[in-house]
Design an enzyme around this catalytic site. Structure first.
Site, PDB file in Angstrom:
ATOM      1  N   GLU A  22       4.928  -3.654  -4.177  1.00 31.68           N
ATOM      2  CA  GLU A  22       5.327  -3.802  -3.050  1.00 31.68           C
ATOM      3  C   GLU A  22       4.347  -3.262  -2.017  1.00 31.68           C
ATOM      4  O   GLU A  22       3.617  -2.205  -2.456  1.00 31.68           O
ATOM      5  CB  GLU A  22       6.367  -3.114  -2.798  1.00 31.68           C
ATOM      6  N   HIS A  57      12.369  -5.248   1.158  1.00 26.81           N
ATOM      7  CA  HIS A  57      13.156  -3.803   0.720  1.00 26.81           C
ATOM      8  C   HIS A  57      13.996  -3.140   1.857  1.00 26.81           C
ATOM      9  O   HIS A  57      13.735  -2.080   2.290  1.00 26.81           O
ATOM     10  CB  HIS A  57      11.986  -2.789   0.271  1.00 26.81           C
TER      11      HIS A  57
END
Length: 335
Positions: free
Chosen positions: A245, A265
């Site tokens: 990420e 997220h």
């Protein structure tokens, strides 16, 4: 900050590199973080005054917990603060994927009216497989049951009686993958769960089945998932967390098309959850600095610092005995 200021001078330093954090951490008695900060062994070793590391959230995979334990540092999280937010996001992802909501929204905003293009499916009377019946999985089970879904669950640490209380039939992972119309993941990322959902496991799913991951990136093999959707092996996916990420520009998930919903997220990203986890962890840090126990320590009991050294050998013994019993005992844990 108001809570922490009751017992300490509070410095807010965001955006620090690992090297910068190593440099300043020797001056601090406590460290409070969210998911964006990696607390490595080097940072922990440099924190000679550290008594507690507080993670404002559920997962502590960004903290080297064994290193903290060896140094006698309490690691705490907020296991309940974002339970509702994460469960609701998983449901939102499931419904968005089922009714093609992201694509339909983009279509209307672009001036089109394509009703026939976005024929969805209902979740009513469909079978939902829940992998992990912890706090989030349990809350999601209650909501899904109210929506008229049939529930299967896989969790090696949950008793059959507890699963039945939640309206779930406890099964092995292979059966869950084979019989579920929807599969939602609510487990931590560990060496055992890394790529738990791989090409072999995905091959057992129905071609009409869909999978949701709002837990931790890395549980699903993303290359295998993209291939399974493109080939029609499964119908789709809704993913909120990723192995790396932010999601890389060349990630195979970006090229799947409309049969996948991707969010950045957002599982705990509600105003309520962000406040709840921050207050919870701040209160625990305050208590530990006052010499009181922490209520959500993930590695060692929240006890007086001068007692930790005396207890270290017994903690290791207890962990070893627990591992031994878990391997020798047959069946699931009953409680």
């Amino acid at each position: 900050i108001d809570i922490l200021s009751q017992v300490a001078q509070v410095d807010v330093n965001t955006g620090l590199s690992a090297a910068e954090l190593v440099k300043i951490i020797p001056d601090y008695d406590a460290l409070m973080i969210r998911s964006g900060t990696q607390v490595t062994k080097e940072i922990i070793e440099a924190g000679n005054l550290l008594k507690i590391i507080g993670r404002a959230g559920v997962g502590v995979d960004n903290v080297d917990v064994p290193a903290a334990t060896r140094k006698g540092i309490v690691v705490v999280n907020s296991p309940e603060g974002n339970t509702i937010a994460a469960a609701e996001h998983a449901i939102a992802m499931m419904l968005s994927m089922s009714r093609h909501i992201p694509e339909a929204n983009a279509s209307v905003k672009s001036g089109k009216w394509e009703r026939n293009r976005f024929i969805g499916v209902e979740v009513y009377k469909k079978t939902l497989g829940i992998v992990g019946l912890g706090k989030i999985g349990s809350h999601l089970a209650a909501a899904a049951k109210a929506m008229g879904m049939k529930l299967l669950a896989y969790d090696p640490f949950i008793s059959t009686e507890r699963a039945e209380q939640l309206g779930c039939r406890l099964v092995e992972l292979e059966l869950l993958m084979r019989e579920s119309d929807y599969i939602t993941l609510h487990i931590p990322k560990t060496p055992e769960t890394l790529h738990l959902i791989n090409a072999e496991v995905l091959s057992k799913m129905k071609p009409t089945a869909r999978i949701i991951n709002c837990a931790r990136g890395g549980i699903i093999d993303e290359v295998a998932l993209a291939e399974a959707i493109k080939s029609g092996q499964i119908a789709g996916a809704a993913i909120d967390v990723y192995e790396h990420e932010p999601l890389e520009a060349d990630s195979p998930l970006r090229s799947v098309g409309q049969n996948i919903v991707l969010t950045p997220h957002l599982g705990a990203s509600t105003a309520e959850a962000q406040v709840n986890v921050a207050i919870d962890v701040a209160e625990q840090i305050r208590d530990v600095l006052l010499g009181l126990p922490a209520r959500s320590a993930v590695n060692i009991p929240g006890i007086y610092p001068d007692s930790i050294e005396k207890l270290k050998p017994y903690l290791q013994l207890a962990e070893t005995l627990g591992n031994l019993v878990s391997q020798l005992a047959g069946g699931r844990v009953d409680y």
